[in-house]
Design a protein around this motif. Structure first.
Motif, mmCIF file in Angstrom:
data_model
loop_
_atom_site.group_PDB
_atom_site.id
_atom_site.type_symbol
_atom_site.label_atom_id
_atom_site.label_comp_id
_atom_site.label_asym_id
_atom_site.label_seq_id
_atom_site.Cartn_x
_atom_site.Cartn_y
_atom_site.Cartn_z
ATOM 1 N N UNK A 12 117.221 -38.914 8.016
ATOM 2 C CA UNK A 12 118.041 -40.067 8.359
ATOM 3 C C UNK A 12 119.711 -39.791 8.159
ATOM 4 N N UNK A 13 119.970 -38.720 7.164
ATOM 5 C CA UNK A 13 121.372 -38.705 6.883
ATOM 6 C C UNK A 13 122.017 -37.597 7.870
ATOM 7 N N UNK A 14 121.257 -37.011 8.898
ATOM 8 C CA UNK A 14 121.874 -36.103 9.645
ATOM 9 C C UNK A 14 122.855 -36.385 10.731
ATOM 10 N N UNK A 15 123.324 -35.574 11.471
ATOM 11 C CA UNK A 15 124.263 -36.307 12.435
ATOM 12 C C UNK A 15 124.041 -37.126 13.553
ATOM 13 N N UNK A 16 122.705 -37.220 13.853
ATOM 14 C CA UNK A 16 122.273 -37.997 14.824
ATOM 15 C C UNK A 16 122.466 -39.769 14.470
ATOM 16 N N UNK A 18 120.502 -42.927 13.479
ATOM 17 C CA UNK A 18 119.156 -43.196 12.879
ATOM 18 C C UNK A 18 118.138 -43.381 13.991
ATOM 19 N N UNK A 19 118.336 -44.239 15.031
ATOM 20 C CA UNK A 19 117.334 -44.683 15.773
ATOM 21 C C UNK A 19 116.934 -43.605 16.725
ATOM 22 N N UNK A 20 117.998 -42.779 16.762
ATOM 23 C CA UNK A 20 117.864 -41.654 17.922
ATOM 24 C C UNK A 20 116.842 -40.175 17.028
ATOM 25 N N UNK A 21 117.395 -40.506 15.788
ATOM 26 C CA UNK A 21 116.503 -39.269 14.909
ATOM 27 C C UNK A 21 115.031 -39.913 14.647
ATOM 28 N N UNK A 22 114.852 -41.168 14.639
ATOM 29 C CA UNK A 22 113.435 -41.754 14.720
ATOM 30 C C UNK A 22 112.675 -41.385 15.958
ATOM 31 N N UNK A 23 113.505 -41.777 17.016
ATOM 32 C CA UNK A 23 112.764 -41.556 18.298
ATOM 33 C C UNK A 23 112.384 -39.992 18.568
ATOM 34 N N UNK A 24 113.351 -39.111 18.172
ATOM 35 C CA UNK A 24 113.197 -37.677 18.481
ATOM 36 C C UNK A 24 111.949 -37.229 17.566
ATOM 37 N N UNK A 25 111.745 -37.658 16.173
ATOM 38 C CA UNK A 25 110.687 -37.500 15.326
ATOM 39 C C UNK A 25 109.441 -37.724 16.028
ATOM 40 N N UNK A 26 109.230 -39.032 16.494
ATOM 41 C CA UNK A 26 108.063 -39.594 17.032
ATOM 42 C C UNK A 26 107.912 -38.686 18.307
ATOM 43 N N UNK A 27 108.659 -38.606 19.177
ATOM 44 C CA UNK A 27 108.618 -37.615 20.216
ATOM 45 C C UNK A 27 107.844 -36.200 19.674
ATOM 46 N N UNK A 28 108.561 -35.646 18.944
ATOM 47 C CA UNK A 28 107.907 -34.466 18.366
ATOM 48 C C UNK A 28 106.665 -34.463 17.959
ATOM 49 N N UNK A 29 106.357 -35.559 17.327
ATOM 50 C CA UNK A 29 104.852 -35.664 16.964
ATOM 51 C C UNK A 29 103.842 -35.968 17.747
ATOM 52 N N UNK A 30 104.313 -36.428 19.097
ATOM 53 C CA UNK A 30 103.527 -36.520 20.457
ATOM 54 C C UNK A 30 103.378 -35.276 20.892
ATOM 55 N N UNK A 31 104.544 -34.584 21.024
ATOM 56 C CA UNK A 31 104.224 -33.144 21.569
ATOM 57 C C UNK A 31 103.545 -32.205 20.950
ATOM 58 N N UNK A 51 109.448 -44.587 7.714
ATOM 59 C CA UNK A 51 110.706 -43.583 7.752
ATOM 60 C C UNK A 51 111.875 -44.103 6.841
ATOM 61 N N UNK A 52 111.671 -45.209 5.953
ATOM 62 C CA UNK A 52 112.540 -45.651 5.228
ATOM 63 C C UNK A 52 113.926 -46.103 5.960
#
Length: 88
Positions: A12-16, A18-31, A51-52
């Protein structure tokens, strides 16, 4: 079968945003198959705790995932991983 090596760490501290980071992480879990088509996602408040992040960040991430066609929400039933569209 789930391949956890394909799922990046959630940061969550990355350059994205926070909501985009969560969406991308869930998308990766789906993939990766961790979340299969038809699987019910946890409630938004539960995902926020997992996700905190703030509840509204998860709500916005869900909107992004719906726009991407990865999830669908059925009022009164919950949010589910969408079945992939057949390739043409």
């Amino acid at each position: 079968m789930t391949d956890r090596s394909q799922i990046p760490e959630f940061d969550p501290q990355g350059p994205q945003l926070v909501y985009v980071a969560v969406a991308d992480h869930i998308a990766a879990r789906v993939a990766a198959g961790e979340l299969a088509p038809g699987a019910r996602l946890p409630a938004e408040r539960d995902l926020a705790e997992e996700y905190g992040v703030a509840y509204l960040a998860v709500r916005r991430a869900a909107r992004v995932l719906r726009e991407r066609g990865l999830i669908l929400t059925v009022h009164g039933k919950g949010t589910f991983v969408a079945d992939p569209l057949p390739e043409e």
